[in-house]
Motif scaffolding. Structure first.
Motif, PDB file in Angstrom:
ATOM      1  N   ARG A 157       0.686  -1.128  -0.057  1.00  0.00           N
ATOM      2  CA  ARG A 157      -0.125   0.010   0.171  1.00  0.00           C
ATOM      3  C   ARG A 157       0.981   1.187  -0.181  1.00  0.00           C
ATOM      4  N   MET A 158       2.200   1.215   0.431  1.00  0.00           N
ATOM      5  CA  MET A 158       2.875   2.335   0.448  1.00  0.00           C
ATOM      6  C   MET A 158       3.199   2.876  -1.085  1.00  0.00           C
ATOM      7  N   MET A 159       3.555   1.849  -1.669  1.00  0.00           N
ATOM      8  CA  MET A 159       3.625   2.114  -3.266  1.00  0.00           C
ATOM      9  C   MET A 159       2.613   2.407  -4.112  1.00  0.00           C
ATOM     10  N   LEU A 212       8.648   9.730  -8.064  1.00  0.00           N
ATOM     11  CA  LEU A 212      10.064   9.502  -7.554  1.00  0.00           C
ATOM     12  C   LEU A 212      10.423  10.136  -6.513  1.00  0.00           C
ATOM     13  N   LYS A 213      10.137  11.547  -6.267  1.00  0.00           N
ATOM     14  CA  LYS A 213      10.340  12.202  -5.408  1.00  0.00           C
ATOM     15  C   LYS A 213       9.894  11.607  -3.794  1.00  0.00           C
ATOM     16  N   GLY A 219      12.202   7.167   1.682  1.00  0.00           N
ATOM     17  CA  GLY A 219      13.077   6.105   2.066  1.00  0.00           C
ATOM     18  C   GLY A 219      12.928   4.953   0.922  1.00  0.00           C
ATOM     19  N   LEU A 220      11.528   4.883   0.390  1.00  0.00           N
ATOM     20  CA  LEU A 220      11.564   3.789  -0.472  1.00  0.00           C
ATOM     21  C   LEU A 220      12.774   3.623  -1.504  1.00  0.00           C
ATOM     22  N   MET A 221      13.031   4.775  -2.081  1.00  0.00           N
ATOM     23  CA  MET A 221      13.836   4.744  -3.213  1.00  0.00           C
ATOM     24  C   MET A 221      15.076   3.936  -2.775  1.00  0.00           C
ATOM     25  N   ILE A 225      15.650   0.889  -5.223  1.00  0.00           N
ATOM     26  CA  ILE A 225      16.633   1.380  -6.212  1.00  0.00           C
ATOM     27  C   ILE A 225      17.742   2.251  -5.797  1.00  0.00           C
ATOM     28  N   PRO A 226      18.515   1.450  -4.946  1.00  0.00           N
ATOM     29  CA  PRO A 226      19.691   2.650  -4.092  1.00  0.00           C
ATOM     30  C   PRO A 226      20.554   3.191  -5.074  1.00  0.00           C
ATOM     31  N   GLU A 227      20.810   2.648  -6.344  1.00  0.00           N
ATOM     32  CA  GLU A 227      21.725   3.167  -7.478  1.00  0.00           C
ATOM     33  C   GLU A 227      21.259   4.821  -7.563  1.00  0.00           C
TER      34      GLU A 227
END
Ligand code: ATP
Length: 388
Positions: A157-159, A212-213, A219-221, A225-227
């Motif tokens: 649900r966060m996504m 994306l922001k 903190g989900l990014m 996708i830490p890259e």
């Protein structure tokens, strides 16, 4: 027919979820409608289908207690109203039979918890126990129950929150946003396939940077996708700085998104600078360099697609190629492969021209005809693919 069959079966029937939301928002024509009945959803689906056309094929998903069939080009899905409770380590709830209100409570957002009655006594009434209509009006995403509970129970649900914020251009209510920040680690119990379905919907929204922001902010990014998070920040050495490649990337993604709905072209924009974090160096007398980032970046694309369980076929190769050519400005050109197109490319690229120009300057300005031919070949290959 629907409400008659339900009445004959002594069952109530409601339309719920996205269809009601989109109807109120006057959004594009629907592809599916979700029905909830207080009683057995599978039996009611079969009874209604039989009444509509005895030959209709009903698909039954026993594990989920749902059944669906196609009617007039729409997917109609039926489920019995339920009450859910969750175990710590799973997003699969244990399910009990419930009332319509129980079923509305288990929905992710107030705007997705609206129901329309198809029952005789109040046919057509909107049932809105959580003020979803007001939230639609104010463009706010809010959970029916306490947000940390909602997100912790099912972290997908966060996504979904961020996806709806991005595609519908809604704001996530403050408590909800804080809950996502606190619960972000829980995303680990969700399969990557499900996460990527939501992520790609963010990528396909009109302005992907909005989602994306939010991913970065919550903190989900960093977890998914830490890259990309690694591209964030500006360093200064001897008074020299470089641009923040994370924010720059978001600008490029938005830019490209005004020109194309092609998901993989948008991915190429997202990843075009991915090699810059690991190649960043400060060289005395020269300044900041990202030497070889295109080649490393295109290798990173492969690892990333593999890890994120994205398709590894031609779409991935296409993204790799664009990253290798460091060529998102090329992606802006979709009208041919001639020299004039090349000139237009340099023109259209605007601010980004500098990058491209530096990276490919040798190829573009070279007198060496074989080098120039090579650049042109690469360019044509990409341009043709974009045209397709
Ligand atoms: P779209 O069709 O644009 O994806 P939708 O709202 O129809 O939007 P679905 O994923 O089809 O999205 O879900 C249908 C409905 O089921 C939602 O409107 C919501 O009420 C409910 N729902 C779906 N997934 C969840 C979830 N993870 N947690 C709670 N409710 C959910």
């Amino acid at each position: 027919i629907f409400s008659e069959v339900a009445a004959k079966n002594n069952q109530t029937l409601f339309i719920v979820g996205g269809y009601v939301r989109d109807l109120l928002m006057k959004r594009q024509s629907p592809t599916d409608i979700d029905f909830v009945t207080e009683g057995n959803g599978i039996e009611l689906a079969k009874a209604i289908a039989k009444e509509l056309n005895p030959k209709l094929k009903v698909s039954v998903f026993k594990n989920y207690g749902t059944a669906m069939f196609k009617h007039q080009g729409l997917d109609l899905e039926f489920v019995g109203a339920r009450k859910e409770s969750y175990a710590e380590d799973s997003r699969k709830p244990s399910v009990e039979i419930g009332t319509l209100e129980d079923d509305q409570k288990r929905r992710d957002f107030t705007i997705n918890a609206l129901a329309i009655s198809l029952n005789k006594e109040n046919f057509g009434d909107l049932i809105d126990p959580f003020e979803g209509i007001l939230d639609i009006k104010n463009r706010i995403l809010r959970t029916p129950l306490e947000p940390s509970q909602t997100y912790s129970d099912d972290p997908l649900r966060m996504m979904r929150a961020i996806r709806f914020a991005s595609t519908l251009n809604f704001k996530i209510e403050e408590n909800s946003l804080n809950a996502i920040k606190n619960e972000s680690e829980r995303i680990r119990i969700v399969s990557l396939e499900r996460i990527m379905v939501e992520f790609n919907k963010i990528m396909l929204s009109a302005k992907p940077s909005a989602g994306l922001k939010l991913m970065e902010e919550t903190g989900l990014m960093q977890l998914i996708i830490p890259e990309l998070t690694a591209l964030k920040g500006i360093e200064e050495v001897e008074g020299q700085t470089h641009k923040d490649n994370f924010w720059h990337t978001l600008e490029v993604v938005d830019n490209i998104s005004t020109n194309t709905d092609n998901l993989w072209l948008r991915w190429a924009a997202l990843l075009h600078d991915i090699g810059k974090a690991p190649t960043k160096k400060f060289v005395d007398g020269i300044g900041w360099t990202f030497h070889g980032h295109e080649f490393l970046g295109s290798k990173m694309v492969k690892n990333l697609f593999y890890r994120l369980k994205l398709p590894l076929g031609t779409d991935m190769k296409y993204v790799q190629k664009l990253v290798k050519l460091s060529s998102r400005p090329i992606a802006l050109v979709d009208d041919g492969t001639s020299d004039s197109a090349l000139r237009r490319l340099l023109f259209d690229a605007g601010e980004d021209l500098e990058d491209l120009f530096i990276l490919n300057k040798a190829d573009i300005t070279t007198k060496n005809s074989s080098k120039q031919a090579k650049f042109k070949r690469n360019f044509e290959e990409v341009a043709i693919k974009i045209k397709e």
